[in-house]
Scaffold this motif. Structure first.
Motif, PDB file in Angstrom:
ATOM      1  N   ARG A 115       0.825  -1.218   0.000  1.00 38.77           N
ATOM      2  CA  ARG A 115       0.000   0.000   0.000  1.00 38.77           C
ATOM      3  C   ARG A 115       0.859   1.268   0.000  1.00 38.77           C
ATOM      4  O   ARG A 115       0.517   2.240  -0.655  1.00 38.77           O
ATOM      5  N   VAL A 116       1.983   1.257   0.741  1.00 37.64           N
ATOM      6  CA  VAL A 116       2.874   2.421   0.756  1.00 37.64           C
ATOM      7  C   VAL A 116       3.419   2.666  -0.644  1.00 37.64           C
ATOM      8  O   VAL A 116       3.457   3.801  -1.120  1.00 37.64           O
ATOM      9  N   LYS A 117       3.795   1.596  -1.322  1.00 38.38           N
ATOM     10  CA  LYS A 117       4.307   1.726  -2.688  1.00 38.38           C
ATOM     11  C   LYS A 117       3.230   2.287  -3.621  1.00 38.38           C
ATOM     12  O   LYS A 117       3.506   3.168  -4.436  1.00 38.38           O
ATOM     13  N   ALA A 118       2.005   1.811  -3.487  1.00 35.61           N
ATOM     14  CA  ALA A 118       0.901   2.287  -4.330  1.00 35.61           C
ATOM     15  C   ALA A 118       0.629   3.772  -4.087  1.00 35.61           C
ATOM     16  O   ALA A 118       0.423   4.543  -5.040  1.00 35.61           O
ATOM     17  N   VAL A 119       0.635   4.195  -2.825  1.00 41.42           N
ATOM     18  CA  VAL A 119       0.419   5.609  -2.501  1.00 41.42           C
ATOM     19  C   VAL A 119       1.566   6.458  -3.058  1.00 41.42           C
ATOM     20  O   VAL A 119       1.333   7.519  -3.651  1.00 41.42           O
ATOM     21  N   ALA A 120       2.795   5.988  -2.904  1.00 38.57           N
ATOM     22  CA  ALA A 120       3.964   6.716  -3.428  1.00 38.57           C
ATOM     23  C   ALA A 120       3.878   6.863  -4.942  1.00 38.57           C
ATOM     24  O   ALA A 120       4.202   7.924  -5.491  1.00 38.57           O
ATOM     25  N   GLN A 121       3.428   5.819  -5.628  1.00 34.67           N
ATOM     26  CA  GLN A 121       3.279   5.887  -7.084  1.00 34.67           C
ATOM     27  C   GLN A 121       2.223   6.913  -7.477  1.00 34.67           C
ATOM     28  O   GLN A 121       2.404   7.667  -8.434  1.00 34.67           O
ATOM     29  N   GLN A 122       1.118   6.952  -6.725  1.00 32.88           N
ATOM     30  CA  GLN A 122       0.057   7.912  -7.030  1.00 32.88           C
ATOM     31  C   GLN A 122       0.537   9.349  -6.805  1.00 32.88           C
ATOM     32  O   GLN A 122       0.294  10.223  -7.632  1.00 32.88           O
ATOM     33  N   ILE A 123       1.225   9.578  -5.696  1.00 30.58           N
ATOM     34  CA  ILE A 123       1.761  10.917  -5.428  1.00 30.58           C
ATOM     35  C   ILE A 123       2.763  11.303  -6.514  1.00 30.58           C
ATOM     36  O   ILE A 123       2.727  12.423  -7.032  1.00 30.58           O
ATOM     37  N   SER A 124       3.641  10.387  -6.868  1.00 33.26           N
ATOM     38  CA  SER A 124       4.650  10.659  -7.899  1.00 33.26           C
ATOM     39  C   SER A 124       3.993  11.040  -9.223  1.00 33.26           C
ATOM     40  O   SER A 124       4.450  11.950  -9.913  1.00 33.26           O
ATOM     41  N   LYS A 125       2.907  10.367  -9.559  1.00 36.53           N
ATOM     42  CA  LYS A 125       2.169  10.671 -10.789  1.00 36.53           C
ATOM     43  C   LYS A 125       1.499  12.048 -10.688  1.00 36.53           C
ATOM     44  O   LYS A 125       1.631  12.879 -11.588  1.00 36.53           O
ATOM     45  N   ASP A 126       0.810  12.287  -9.570  1.00 37.01           N
ATOM     46  CA  ASP A 126       0.078  13.544  -9.384  1.00 37.01           C
ATOM     47  C   ASP A 126       1.002  14.753  -9.263  1.00 37.01           C
ATOM     48  O   ASP A 126       0.617  15.863  -9.635  1.00 37.01           O
ATOM     49  N   MET A 127       2.184  14.562  -8.715  1.00 35.68           N
ATOM     50  CA  MET A 127       3.108  15.671  -8.444  1.00 35.68           C
ATOM     51  C   MET A 127       4.247  15.763  -9.457  1.00 35.68           C
ATOM     52  O   MET A 127       5.238  16.451  -9.221  1.00 35.68           O
ATOM     53  N   GLU A 128       4.111  15.077 -10.579  1.00 33.80           N
ATOM     54  CA  GLU A 128       5.133  15.102 -11.631  1.00 33.80           C
ATOM     55  C   GLU A 128       5.492  16.543 -11.970  1.00 33.80           C
ATOM     56  O   GLU A 128       4.611  17.387 -12.133  1.00 33.80           O
ATOM     57  N   GLY A 129       6.789  16.839 -12.048  1.00 30.94           N
ATOM     58  CA  GLY A 129       7.255  18.181 -12.390  1.00 30.94           C
ATOM     59  C   GLY A 129       7.330  19.128 -11.199  1.00 30.94           C
ATOM     60  O   GLY A 129       7.742  20.278 -11.335  1.00 30.94           O
ATOM     61  N   LYS A 130       6.919  18.649 -10.025  1.00 28.71           N
ATOM     62  CA  LYS A 130       6.998  19.469  -8.812  1.00 28.71           C
ATOM     63  C   LYS A 130       8.061  18.875  -7.898  1.00 28.71           C
ATOM     64  O   LYS A 130       8.518  17.756  -8.105  1.00 28.71           O
ATOM     65  N   ASN A 131       8.447  19.624  -6.902  1.00 32.08           N
ATOM     66  CA  ASN A 131       9.389  19.150  -5.888  1.00 32.08           C
ATOM     67  C   ASN A 131       8.692  19.299  -4.537  1.00 32.08           C
ATOM     68  O   ASN A 131       8.971  20.233  -3.789  1.00 32.08           O
ATOM     69  N   PRO A 132       7.741  18.388  -4.231  1.00 31.82           N
ATOM     70  CA  PRO A 132       6.963  18.569  -3.008  1.00 31.82           C
ATOM     71  C   PRO A 132       7.801  18.424  -1.742  1.00 31.82           C
ATOM     72  O   PRO A 132       8.811  17.729  -1.731  1.00 31.82           O
ATOM     73  N   LEU A 133       7.337  19.109  -0.695  1.00 32.19           N
ATOM     74  CA  LEU A 133       7.916  18.956   0.626  1.00 32.19           C
ATOM     75  C   LEU A 133       7.020  18.009   1.402  1.00 32.19           C
ATOM     76  O   LEU A 133       5.849  18.306   1.635  1.00 32.19           O
ATOM     77  N   LEU A 134       7.556  16.831   1.741  1.00 35.56           N
ATOM     78  CA  LEU A 134       6.836  15.899   2.607  1.00 35.56           C
ATOM     79  C   LEU A 134       7.030  16.394   4.027  1.00 35.56           C
ATOM     80  O   LEU A 134       8.159  16.593   4.472  1.00 35.56           O
TER      81      LEU A 134
END
Length: 178
Positions: A23-42
């Motif tokens: 599930r952590v991997k799936a969430v990380a993949q979704q965030i990576s897709k949604d935030m493509e081109g950004k440098n988010p601060l976790l």
């Protein structure tokens, strides 16, 4: 180890380490897709989300940064409902994409307070990512965008979550046995 005793309570496995990793991997993949081109601060919320934040960041495929804030609202197995910020953020959040990484969202009080506090620092956007979400306990209009597990209103520990500071290091998640 399907049942563990922590202090005066017994707990049984409810979510395995393998299920958590998946599930952590799936969430990380979704965030990576949604935030493509950004440098988010976790923005990890200590102490409970430290394992989740680390594993989430390792699974992300986009550039990102991490920082932590420490809040406290629990005593024993119940939330006090009073949140106090123990230490905060040093980063400039102006025009940043911020993703709050929380271990568990129940009432939504902590998230509401964090969003209000972070909002004064002019971020571009604020998102909520939580390992566990208890929709039946929600009191505030909070909508976590990234949820690994929606769970019933049971007290849980392991994988960073604790009972009076014990049990955080368990690899699986355990539910209290009444």
């Amino acid at each position: 180890m399907s049942i563990v005793k922590i202090k005066d309570k017994s707990f049984k496995i409810s979510i395995t380490e393998a299920e958590i990793k998946e599930r952590v991997k799936a969430v990380a993949q979704q965030i990576s897709k949604d935030m493509e081109g950004k440098n988010p601060l976790l923005l990890g919320v200590l102490n409970g989300a430290f394992m989740f934040a680390a594993d989430l960041m390792r699974e992300m495929t986009i550039p990102c940064e991490i920082s932590f804030v420490k809040l406290a609202s629990y005593q024993g197995t119940t939330s006090t409902g009073k949140i106090k910020e123990v230490f905060g953020i040093n980063e400039d959040l102006t025009n940043r994409t911020v993703i709050i990484v929380e271990d568990i969202v129940e009432s939504g009080l902590t998230m509401k307070q964090m969003i209000e506090s972070l909002g004064t620092r002019n971020p571009a956007s604020i998102h909520i990512c939580t390992l566990f979400f208890k929709p039946s306990k929600l009191k505030e209009k909070i909508n976590p965008e990234y949820v690994a597990f929606s769970i019933p209103d049971d007290f849980i520990l392991g994988y960073g979550l604790d009972y009076d500071q014990q049990g955080r290091g368990l690899k699986d998640v355990y539910t209290i046995i009444e």
